[in-house]
Design a protein around this motif. Structure first.
Motif, PDB file in Angstrom:
ATOM      1  N   ILE A  30       0.846  -1.208   0.000  1.00  0.00           N
ATOM      2  CA  ILE A  30       0.000   0.000   0.000  1.00  0.00           C
ATOM      3  C   ILE A  30       0.871   1.245   0.000  1.00  0.00           C
ATOM      4  N   ALA A  31       1.936   1.230   0.789  1.00  0.00           N
ATOM      5  CA  ALA A  31       2.838   2.388   0.847  1.00  0.00           C
ATOM      6  C   ALA A  31       3.506   2.611  -0.500  1.00  0.00           C
ATOM      7  N   VAL A  32       3.914   1.515  -1.158  1.00  0.00           N
ATOM      8  CA  VAL A  32       4.543   1.632  -2.481  1.00  0.00           C
ATOM      9  C   VAL A  32       3.528   2.175  -3.479  1.00  0.00           C
ATOM     10  N   LEU A  33       2.289   1.671  -3.435  1.00  0.00           N
ATOM     11  CA  LEU A  33       1.254   2.170  -4.343  1.00  0.00           C
ATOM     12  C   LEU A  33       0.962   3.647  -4.097  1.00  0.00           C
ATOM     13  N   ILE A  34       0.904   4.029  -2.834  1.00  0.00           N
ATOM     14  CA  ILE A  34       0.684   5.451  -2.500  1.00  0.00           C
ATOM     15  C   ILE A  34       1.842   6.295  -3.007  1.00  0.00           C
ATOM     16  N   LEU A  35       3.063   5.782  -2.837  1.00  0.00           N
ATOM     17  CA  LEU A  35       4.257   6.504  -3.305  1.00  0.00           C
ATOM     18  C   LEU A  35       4.236   6.652  -4.824  1.00  0.00           C
ATOM     19  N   ILE A  36       3.871   5.576  -5.528  1.00  0.00           N
ATOM     20  CA  ILE A  36       3.776   5.636  -6.995  1.00  0.00           C
ATOM     21  C   ILE A  36       2.698   6.636  -7.412  1.00  0.00           C
ATOM     22  N   ALA A  37       1.537   6.589  -6.739  1.00  0.00           N
ATOM     23  CA  ALA A  37       0.456   7.538  -7.055  1.00  0.00           C
ATOM     24  C   ALA A  37       0.911   8.970  -6.795  1.00  0.00           C
ATOM     25  N   ALA A  38       1.668   9.170  -5.694  1.00  0.00           N
ATOM     26  CA  ALA A  38       2.178  10.513  -5.378  1.00  0.00           C
ATOM     27  C   ALA A  38       3.157  10.975  -6.445  1.00  0.00           C
ATOM     28  N   LEU A  39       4.024  10.065  -6.915  1.00  0.00           N
ATOM     29  CA  LEU A  39       4.976  10.429  -7.970  1.00  0.00           C
ATOM     30  C   LEU A  39       4.252  10.778  -9.266  1.00  0.00           C
ATOM     31  N   ILE A  40       3.258   9.986  -9.625  1.00  0.00           N
ATOM     32  CA  ILE A  40       2.471  10.270 -10.832  1.00  0.00           C
ATOM     33  C   ILE A  40       1.762  11.611 -10.684  1.00  0.00           C
ATOM     34  N   GLY A  41       1.161  11.832  -9.508  1.00  0.00           N
ATOM     35  CA  GLY A  41       0.468  13.105  -9.260  1.00  0.00           C
ATOM     36  C   GLY A  41       1.430  14.277  -9.329  1.00  0.00           C
ATOM     37  N   THR A  42       2.616  14.097  -8.766  1.00  0.00           N
ATOM     38  CA  THR A  42       3.629  15.160  -8.809  1.00  0.00           C
ATOM     39  C   THR A  42       4.045  15.428 -10.248  1.00  0.00           C
ATOM     40  N   GLY A  43       4.222  14.365 -11.026  1.00  0.00           N
ATOM     41  CA  GLY A  43       4.580  14.517 -12.444  1.00  0.00           C
ATOM     42  C   GLY A  43       3.496  15.268 -13.201  1.00  0.00           C
ATOM     43  N   PHE A  45       1.245  17.278 -11.919  1.00  0.00           N
ATOM     44  CA  PHE A  45       1.235  18.655 -11.416  1.00  0.00           C
ATOM     45  C   PHE A  45       2.365  19.472 -12.044  1.00  0.00           C
ATOM     46  N   TYR A  46       3.551  18.866 -12.113  1.00  0.00           N
ATOM     47  CA  TYR A  46       4.711  19.555 -12.707  1.00  0.00           C
ATOM     48  C   TYR A  46       4.445  19.870 -14.171  1.00  0.00           C
ATOM     49  N   SER A  47       3.878  18.892 -14.901  1.00  0.00           N
ATOM     50  CA  SER A  47       3.577  19.102 -16.318  1.00  0.00           C
ATOM     51  C   SER A  47       2.558  20.220 -16.489  1.00  0.00           C
ATOM     52  N   ASN A  49       1.919  22.617 -14.394  1.00  0.00           N
ATOM     53  CA  ASN A  49       2.559  23.872 -13.968  1.00  0.00           C
ATOM     54  C   ASN A  49       3.451  24.407 -15.074  1.00  0.00           C
ATOM     55  N   ARG A  50       4.223  23.527 -15.750  1.00  0.00           N
ATOM     56  CA  ARG A  50       5.077  23.959 -16.868  1.00  0.00           C
ATOM     57  C   ARG A  50       4.232  24.526 -17.988  1.00  0.00           C
ATOM     58  N   SER A  51       3.115  23.880 -18.285  1.00  0.00           N
ATOM     59  CA  SER A  51       2.235  24.361 -19.349  1.00  0.00           C
ATOM     60  C   SER A  51       1.669  25.739 -19.004  1.00  0.00           C
ATOM     61  N   ILE A  52       1.239  25.899 -17.773  1.00  0.00           N
ATOM     62  CA  ILE A  52       0.694  27.194 -17.334  1.00  0.00           C
ATOM     63  C   ILE A  52       1.778  28.254 -17.350  1.00  0.00           C
ATOM     64  N   THR A  53       2.986  27.904 -16.917  1.00  0.00           N
ATOM     65  CA  THR A  53       4.105  28.858 -16.929  1.00  0.00           C
ATOM     66  C   THR A  53       4.437  29.259 -18.363  1.00  0.00           C
ATOM     67  N   LYS A  54       4.432  28.279 -19.258  1.00  0.00           N
ATOM     68  CA  LYS A  54       4.712  28.569 -20.670  1.00  0.00           C
ATOM     69  C   LYS A  54       3.644  29.498 -21.233  1.00  0.00           C
ATOM     70  N   ASP A  55       2.361  29.211 -20.941  1.00  0.00           N
ATOM     71  CA  ASP A  55       1.272  30.074 -21.399  1.00  0.00           C
ATOM     72  C   ASP A  55       1.411  31.474 -20.828  1.00  0.00           C
ATOM     73  N   LEU A  56       1.774  31.570 -19.560  1.00  0.00           N
ATOM     74  CA  LEU A  56       1.959  32.880 -18.920  1.00  0.00           C
ATOM     75  C   LEU A  56       3.084  33.655 -19.597  1.00  0.00           C
ATOM     76  N   ASN A  57       4.190  32.973 -19.880  1.00  0.00           N
ATOM     77  CA  ASN A  57       5.310  33.638 -20.557  1.00  0.00           C
ATOM     78  C   ASN A  57       4.915  34.093 -21.950  1.00  0.00           C
ATOM     79  N   ASN A  58       4.136  33.246 -22.661  1.00  0.00           N
ATOM     80  CA  ASN A  58       3.662  33.633 -23.993  1.00  0.00           C
ATOM     81  C   ASN A  58       2.770  34.869 -23.917  1.00  0.00           C
ATOM     82  N   GLU A  59       1.884  34.896 -22.942  1.00  0.00           N
ATOM     83  CA  GLU A  59       0.992  36.053 -22.775  1.00  0.00           C
ATOM     84  C   GLU A  59       1.790  37.306 -22.420  1.00  0.00           C
ATOM     85  N   LYS A  60       2.805  37.154 -21.573  1.00  0.00           N
ATOM     86  CA  LYS A  60       3.655  38.302 -21.235  1.00  0.00           C
ATOM     87  C   LYS A  60       4.345  38.832 -22.484  1.00  0.00           C
TER      88      LYS A  60
END
Length: 184
Positions: A30-43, A45-47, A49-60
């Motif tokens: 269960i801990a490994v599954l939670i850790l994998i889910a957290a890593l996927i969620g973090t990935g 979220f990061y993706s 966030n990068r897309s939103i940052t890129k859009d923000l930079n384009n708008e700027k």
């Protein structure tokens, strides 16, 4: 009976150990599954966030480009206004011509508005617009011709001033020569 208890205790202890071991494996899984889910969620979220940052930079970048275009257009407008002010202040003839043309233009615009309100006849409006456009072109060509005339007259005036200065120099030289001759 004692032996049965001992076997029972051993069996119970073994079962408890197996149960604990199974529970530990389950918890680890269960801990490994939670850790994998957290890593996927973090990935994810990061993706995102990068897309939103890129859009923000384009708008700027777009807003900065629009701002620079706006500033360039404001500069051009200011330059055009300065040119108009300089042309209108150069000569009294130009001011008079401008006033007459502006009056004619106002009259034609008033007539155009009156006709538009009365019957809205598009053909008449187009003809009057063509007349106004031609008047504007004529005015611009007259302004250019007057500017050229002013430049030519200024050049002639400068040439005449130089000639006068040269003749005055010669006149002074002749007067000096006459004084020298008269004193002899």
């Amino acid at each position: 009976m004692c032996h049965k208890r001992s076997i029972y205790k051993r069996t119970t202890k073994q079962e408890i150990m197996k149960t604990i071991e199974k529970s530990g494996k389950r918890i680890t899984t269960i801990a490994v599954l939670i850790l994998i889910a957290a890593l996927i969620g973090t990935g994810l979220f990061y993706s995102a966030n990068r897309s939103i940052t890129k859009d923000l930079n384009n708008e700027k970048l777009k807003s900065e480009l629009m701002l620079s275009e706006k500033l360039a257009l404001q500069k051009e407008i200011e330059d055009f206004r300065n040119q108009i002010n300089s042309l209108t202040s150069k000569n009294a003839d130009l001011d008079k011509l401008l006033a007459e043309t502006s009056q004619k233009l106002s009259e034609k615009e008033a007539q155009l508005n009156r006709i538009g309100r009365e019957n809205g006849n598009i053909k008449k409006l187009k003809k009057q617009l063509a007349v106004l456009t031609q008047m504007k072109k004529d005015f611009e060509s007259q302004v250019l011709a007057l500017n050229e005339t002013i430049q030519k007259l200024n050049a002639e005036k400068d040439a005449l001033n130089q000639t006068i200065a040269s003749l005055q120099g010669e006149n002074k030289q002749l007067a000096t020569n006459l004084d020298i001759l008269s004193s002899m």
